[in-house]
Design an enzyme around this catalytic site. Structure first.
Site, PDB file in Angstrom:
ATOM      1  N   SER A 148       1.011   3.653  -3.124  1.00 26.49           N
ATOM      2  CA  SER A 148       0.266   5.120  -3.129  1.00 26.49           C
ATOM      3  C   SER A 148       1.890   6.426  -2.978  1.00 26.49           C
ATOM      4  CB  SER A 148      -0.039   5.133  -2.164  1.00 26.49           C
ATOM      5  OG  SER A 148       1.215   5.208  -0.361  1.00 26.49           O
ATOM      6  N   LYS A 149       3.165   5.575  -2.401  1.00 29.78           N
ATOM      7  CA  LYS A 149       3.906   6.540  -3.457  1.00 29.78           C
ATOM      8  C   LYS A 149       4.458   6.663  -4.448  1.00 29.78           C
ATOM      9  CE  LYS A 149       4.724   8.649   1.150  1.00 29.78           C
ATOM     10  NZ  LYS A 149       4.392  10.051   0.678  1.00 29.78           N
ATOM     11  N   ALA A 197       1.127  -1.264  -0.155  1.00 24.31           N
ATOM     12  CA  ALA A 197      -0.002  -0.052  -0.097  1.00 24.31           C
ATOM     13  C   ALA A 197       1.162   1.472   0.229  1.00 24.31           C
ATOM     14  CB  ALA A 197      -0.793  -0.425   0.848  1.00 24.31           C
ATOM     15  N   TYR A 198       1.633   1.564   0.944  1.00 29.62           N
ATOM     16  CA  TYR A 198       2.746   2.204   0.789  1.00 29.62           C
ATOM     17  C   TYR A 198       3.352   2.129  -0.872  1.00 29.62           C
ATOM     18  CZ  TYR A 198       6.972   5.196   2.552  1.00 29.62           C
ATOM     19  OH  TYR A 198       7.206   6.425   2.239  1.00 29.62           O
ATOM     20  N   SER A 199       4.166   1.604  -0.895  1.00 28.04           N
ATOM     21  CA  SER A 199       5.140   1.627  -2.390  1.00 28.04           C
ATOM     22  C   SER A 199       4.128   2.658  -3.721  1.00 28.04           C
ATOM     23  CB  SER A 199       4.849   0.011  -2.327  1.00 28.04           C
ATOM     24  OG  SER A 199       6.444  -0.307  -1.789  1.00 28.04           O
TER      25      SER A 199
END
Length: 230
Positions: free
Chosen positions: A140-141, A136-138
């Protein structure tokens, strides 16, 4: 020489701690009037970047800002993709992507009207590498990078420049709850063999926000201790 327009005002989201706070301190030290915004205590303005009305209200109260640093963000769930809950996935995107979108949408028009502005959005080296256990972090960034590339092209002839910084793991409160194994993996992939410091990222952001920058927009600047390979 790094200079800023006389009387310049900067808005730094996520400015209560970590990279955001370091950016605010660095810009203020250079004579820029800085307004910090965060959901956490200690910021000048309490702001949930996912609340469109609150963002628009802040823009109406502050008026034009010359410099916008979007540092508000979350790491999100640390788990294999197949184990990530949908709401955790959505929350990560709401804060990291929609928050960046809403703040840019609210503040960039006044910059273009004025004919000068600097936007720096905070992404991550995970956007390029895709950290296992941080889908999710990867993702989204990565979206923040694409958003910034699009924005940079859209405003390229207006005097406004929009760029993105992609740090490797940084010693900040945002990483306090990150799985230690993920942080250890990041450090093992970093030739400098350490995590970054917020003030190191702030130095790069300060340059990107300055009058010294004149021929770069929609670009990605790595701050990865050598980890970035493209």
């Amino acid at each position: 020489m790094v200079t800023y327009p006389e009387g310049a005002t900067a808005l730094v989201t996520g400015g209560a701690s970590g990279i955001g706070a370091a950016c605010a301190k660095r810009l203020a030290g250079a004579g820029v009037r800085v307004v910090t915004a965060d959901v956490a205590a200690g910021a000048d303005e309490r702001l949930d970047v996912t609340d469109a009305d609150a963002v628009e209200n802040l823009a109406a109260r502050l008026g034009r800002v010359d410099i916008l640093v979007n540092s508000a963000g979350v790491v999100g769930p640390s788990a294999p993709l197949v184990d990530v809950e949908l709401e955790d996935w959505r929350r990560t995107f709401r804060i990291n992507v929609e928050g960046t979108f809403l703040v840019c949408r609210a503040f960039v028009p006044a910059m273009t009207d004025a004919g000068w502005g600097r936007v720096v959005n905070m992404a991550s080296i995970a956007a390029k590498d895709g950290n296992p256990g941080q889908s999710a972090y990867s993702a989204s960034k990565a979206a923040v990078i694409a958003l910034t590339k699009s924005l940079g092209k859209e405003v390229a002839t207006t005097g406004v420049l929009a760029n993105v910084v992609a740090p490797a793991a940084v010693e900040s409160p945002m990483n306090a709850g990150t799985d230690p194994a993920i942080l250890a993996r990041s450090q093992s992939l970093t030739p400098m063999a350490r995590m970054g410091r917020p003030e190191e990222i702030a130095e790069l952001v300060a340059w990107l926000c300055s009058e010294a920058l004149s021929f770069s927009t929609g670009a990605v600047y790595d701050a990865s201790g050598g980890r970035a390979s493209y």
